[in-house]
Design a protein around this motif. Structure first.
Motif, PDB file in Angstrom:
ATOM      1  N   GLY A   1       0.807  -1.219   0.000  1.00 14.56           N
ATOM      2  CA  GLY A   1       0.000   0.000   0.000  1.00 14.56           C
ATOM      3  C   GLY A   1       0.838   1.265   0.000  1.00 14.56           C
ATOM      4  O   GLY A   1       0.489   2.253  -0.655  1.00 14.56           O
ATOM      5  N   ALA A   2       1.955   1.234   0.713  1.00 12.80           N
ATOM      6  CA  ALA A   2       2.838   2.404   0.746  1.00 12.80           C
ATOM      7  C   ALA A   2       3.395   2.705  -0.639  1.00 12.80           C
ATOM      8  O   ALA A   2       3.564   3.877  -1.012  1.00 12.80           O
ATOM      9  N   VAL A   3       3.652   1.639  -1.412  1.00 10.77           N
ATOM     10  CA  VAL A   3       4.140   1.813  -2.787  1.00 10.77           C
ATOM     11  C   VAL A   3       3.013   2.339  -3.672  1.00 10.77           C
ATOM     12  O   VAL A   3       3.200   3.273  -4.461  1.00 10.77           O
ATOM     13  N   VAL A   4       1.838   1.735  -3.525  1.00 12.09           N
ATOM     14  CA  VAL A   4       0.681   2.140  -4.331  1.00 12.09           C
ATOM     15  C   VAL A   4       0.339   3.614  -4.081  1.00 12.09           C
ATOM     16  O   VAL A   4      -0.001   4.353  -5.005  1.00 12.09           O
ATOM     17  N   LYS A   5       0.468   4.037  -2.831  1.00 13.37           N
ATOM     18  CA  LYS A   5       0.188   5.445  -2.495  1.00 13.37           C
ATOM     19  C   LYS A   5       1.284   6.397  -2.949  1.00 13.37           C
ATOM     20  O   LYS A   5       1.090   7.618  -2.957  1.00 13.37           O
ATOM     21  N   GLY A   6       2.453   5.849  -3.251  1.00 11.48           N
ATOM     22  CA  GLY A   6       3.576   6.679  -3.677  1.00 11.48           C
ATOM     23  C   GLY A   6       4.469   7.144  -2.532  1.00 11.48           C
ATOM     24  O   GLY A   6       5.349   7.979  -2.717  1.00 11.48           O
ATOM     25  N   ASP A   7       4.249   6.585  -1.345  1.00 11.06           N
ATOM     26  CA  ASP A   7       5.095   6.952  -0.200  1.00 11.06           C
ATOM     27  C   ASP A   7       6.457   6.257  -0.242  1.00 11.06           C
ATOM     28  O   ASP A   7       7.419   6.743   0.371  1.00 11.06           O
ATOM     29  N   VAL A   8       6.509   5.121  -0.923  1.00  6.99           N
ATOM     30  CA  VAL A   8       7.741   4.335  -1.036  1.00  6.99           C
ATOM     31  C   VAL A   8       7.948   4.047  -2.524  1.00  6.99           C
ATOM     32  O   VAL A   8       6.984   3.720  -3.221  1.00  6.99           O
ATOM     33  N   PRO A   9       9.188   4.199  -3.039  1.00 10.76           N
ATOM     34  CA  PRO A   9       9.403   3.950  -4.461  1.00 10.76           C
ATOM     35  C   PRO A   9       9.147   2.489  -4.834  1.00 10.76           C
ATOM     36  O   PRO A   9       9.367   1.593  -4.019  1.00 10.76           O
ATOM     37  N   TYR A  10       8.665   2.281  -6.050  1.00 14.95           N
ATOM     38  CA  TYR A  10       8.354   0.923  -6.507  1.00 14.95           C
ATOM     39  C   TYR A  10       9.629   0.118  -6.714  1.00 14.95           C
ATOM     40  O   TYR A  10      10.539   0.548  -7.418  1.00 14.95           O
ATOM     41  N   ASN A  11       9.679  -1.033  -6.078  1.00 16.51           N
ATOM     42  CA  ASN A  11      10.749  -2.005  -6.290  1.00 16.51           C
ATOM     43  C   ASN A  11      10.072  -3.343  -6.557  1.00 16.51           C
ATOM     44  O   ASN A  11       9.365  -3.874  -5.689  1.00 16.51           O
ATOM     45  N   LYS A  12      10.249  -3.842  -7.765  1.00 21.14           N
ATOM     46  CA  LYS A  12       9.516  -5.049  -8.183  1.00 21.14           C
ATOM     47  C   LYS A  12       9.714  -6.212  -7.220  1.00 21.14           C
ATOM     48  O   LYS A  12       8.748  -6.882  -6.842  1.00 21.14           O
ATOM     49  N   ASP A  13      10.961  -6.483  -6.835  1.00 20.03           N
ATOM     50  CA  ASP A  13      11.228  -7.651  -5.978  1.00 20.03           C
ATOM     51  C   ASP A  13      10.568  -7.513  -4.612  1.00 20.03           C
ATOM     52  O   ASP A  13      10.058  -8.489  -4.064  1.00 20.03           O
ATOM     53  N   GLU A  14      10.598  -6.308  -4.072  1.00 18.62           N
ATOM     54  CA  GLU A  14       9.994  -6.099  -2.751  1.00 18.62           C
ATOM     55  C   GLU A  14       8.486  -6.313  -2.802  1.00 18.62           C
ATOM     56  O   GLU A  14       7.910  -6.989  -1.951  1.00 18.62           O
ATOM     57  N   VAL A  15       7.841  -5.714  -3.795  1.00 15.60           N
ATOM     58  CA  VAL A  15       6.387  -5.872  -3.919  1.00 15.60           C
ATOM     59  C   VAL A  15       6.045  -7.335  -4.204  1.00 15.60           C
ATOM     60  O   VAL A  15       5.087  -7.880  -3.635  1.00 15.60           O
ATOM     61  N   ALA A  16       6.850  -7.980  -5.035  1.00 18.90           N
ATOM     62  CA  ALA A  16       6.594  -9.394  -5.357  1.00 18.90           C
ATOM     63  C   ALA A  16       6.696 -10.258  -4.104  1.00 18.90           C
ATOM     64  O   ALA A  16       5.868 -11.154  -3.880  1.00 18.90           O
ATOM     65  N   LYS A  17       7.698  -9.991  -3.281  1.00 22.25           N
ATOM     66  CA  LYS A  17       7.850 -10.758  -2.036  1.00 22.25           C
ATOM     67  C   LYS A  17       6.658 -10.543  -1.110  1.00 22.25           C
ATOM     68  O   LYS A  17       6.103 -11.487  -0.547  1.00 22.25           O
ATOM     69  N   ASN A  18       6.278  -9.268  -0.935  1.00 26.61           N
ATOM     70  CA  ASN A  18       5.156  -8.960  -0.044  1.00 26.61           C
ATOM     71  C   ASN A  18       3.847  -9.567  -0.549  1.00 26.61           C
ATOM     72  O   ASN A  18       3.053 -10.092   0.241  1.00 26.61           O
ATOM     73  N   ALA A  19       3.640  -9.508  -1.861  1.00 29.10           N
ATOM     74  CA  ALA A  19       2.392 -10.060  -2.424  1.00 29.10           C
ATOM     75  C   ALA A  19       2.354 -11.583  -2.295  1.00 29.10           C
ATOM     76  O   ALA A  19       1.285 -12.159  -2.055  1.00 29.10           O
ATOM     77  N   ALA A  20       3.515 -12.229  -2.439  1.00 26.79           N
ATOM     78  CA  ALA A  20       3.560 -13.689  -2.282  1.00 26.79           C
ATOM     79  C   ALA A  20       3.211 -14.065  -0.841  1.00 26.79           C
ATOM     80  O   ALA A  20       2.496 -15.053  -0.605  1.00 26.79           O
ATOM     81  N   ILE A  21       3.690 -13.286   0.108  1.00 29.96           N
ATOM     82  CA  ILE A  21       3.368 -13.554   1.517  1.00 29.96           C
ATOM     83  C   ILE A  21       1.872 -13.359   1.760  1.00 29.96           C
ATOM     84  O   ILE A  21       1.223 -14.198   2.398  1.00 29.96           O
ATOM     85  N   VAL A  22       1.317 -12.269   1.238  1.00 36.16           N
ATOM     86  CA  VAL A  22      -0.120 -12.021   1.414  1.00 36.16           C
ATOM     87  C   VAL A  22      -0.934 -13.171   0.811  1.00 36.16           C
ATOM     88  O   VAL A  22      -1.878 -13.677   1.436  1.00 36.16           O
TER      89      VAL A  22
END
Ligand code: ASC
Length: 126
Positions: free
Chosen positions: A27-48
């Protein structure tokens, strides 16, 4: 499966906490508070996505309590449908996250958040 109702409540609340933590990082990435990093978002989404399958086993008969409304048990078919919807949304978010398309991630994040909120509105005490 759980020693008692308190253990089931503890388990489902713990799982929800982990889901919320990792979903919030996306959510922080989607809101633009944190820059998009593909690997980080991919890891978090896999956990979710993985964790999304877990809470439901801890809402069995006789595990009333915590912030769960009685409707979890009295309207269990509707609760199960909401749980399915959330798992599907989380799987779609994971697919978008692994592919690395930020626009799709944003859409899937929104749909997943709606699934969280819809179920909380109907089945979670304030
Ligand atoms: C979260 C969280 C929820 C959902 C919901 C989405 O980060 O902890 O319960 O998103 O607020 O609307």
């Amino acid at each position: 499966q759980f020693q008692n109702a308190d253990k089931a409540v503890e388990y489902r609340e713990s799982v929800m906490t982990v889901i919320g933590t990792h979903f919030g990082r996306i959510g922080a990435v989607v809101k633009g508070d944190v820059p998009y990093n593909k690997d980080e978002v991919a890891k978090n989404a896999a956990i979710v996505a993985m964790m999304s399958t877990l809470p439901w086993q801890a809402f069995g008969p006789g595990t009333e309590g915590g912030k769960a409304k009685p409707e979890v048990w009295s309207d269990n078919a509707k609760f199960k449908a909401a749980a399915e919807k959330m798992q599907l949304a989380a799987a779609n978010l994971n697919t978008a996250a692994q592919s690395g398309d930020l626009d799709n991630i944003k859409k899937a994040f929104g749909a997943t958040g709606q699934a969280c909120k819809g179920c909380h509105d109907d089945f979670k005490k304030k």
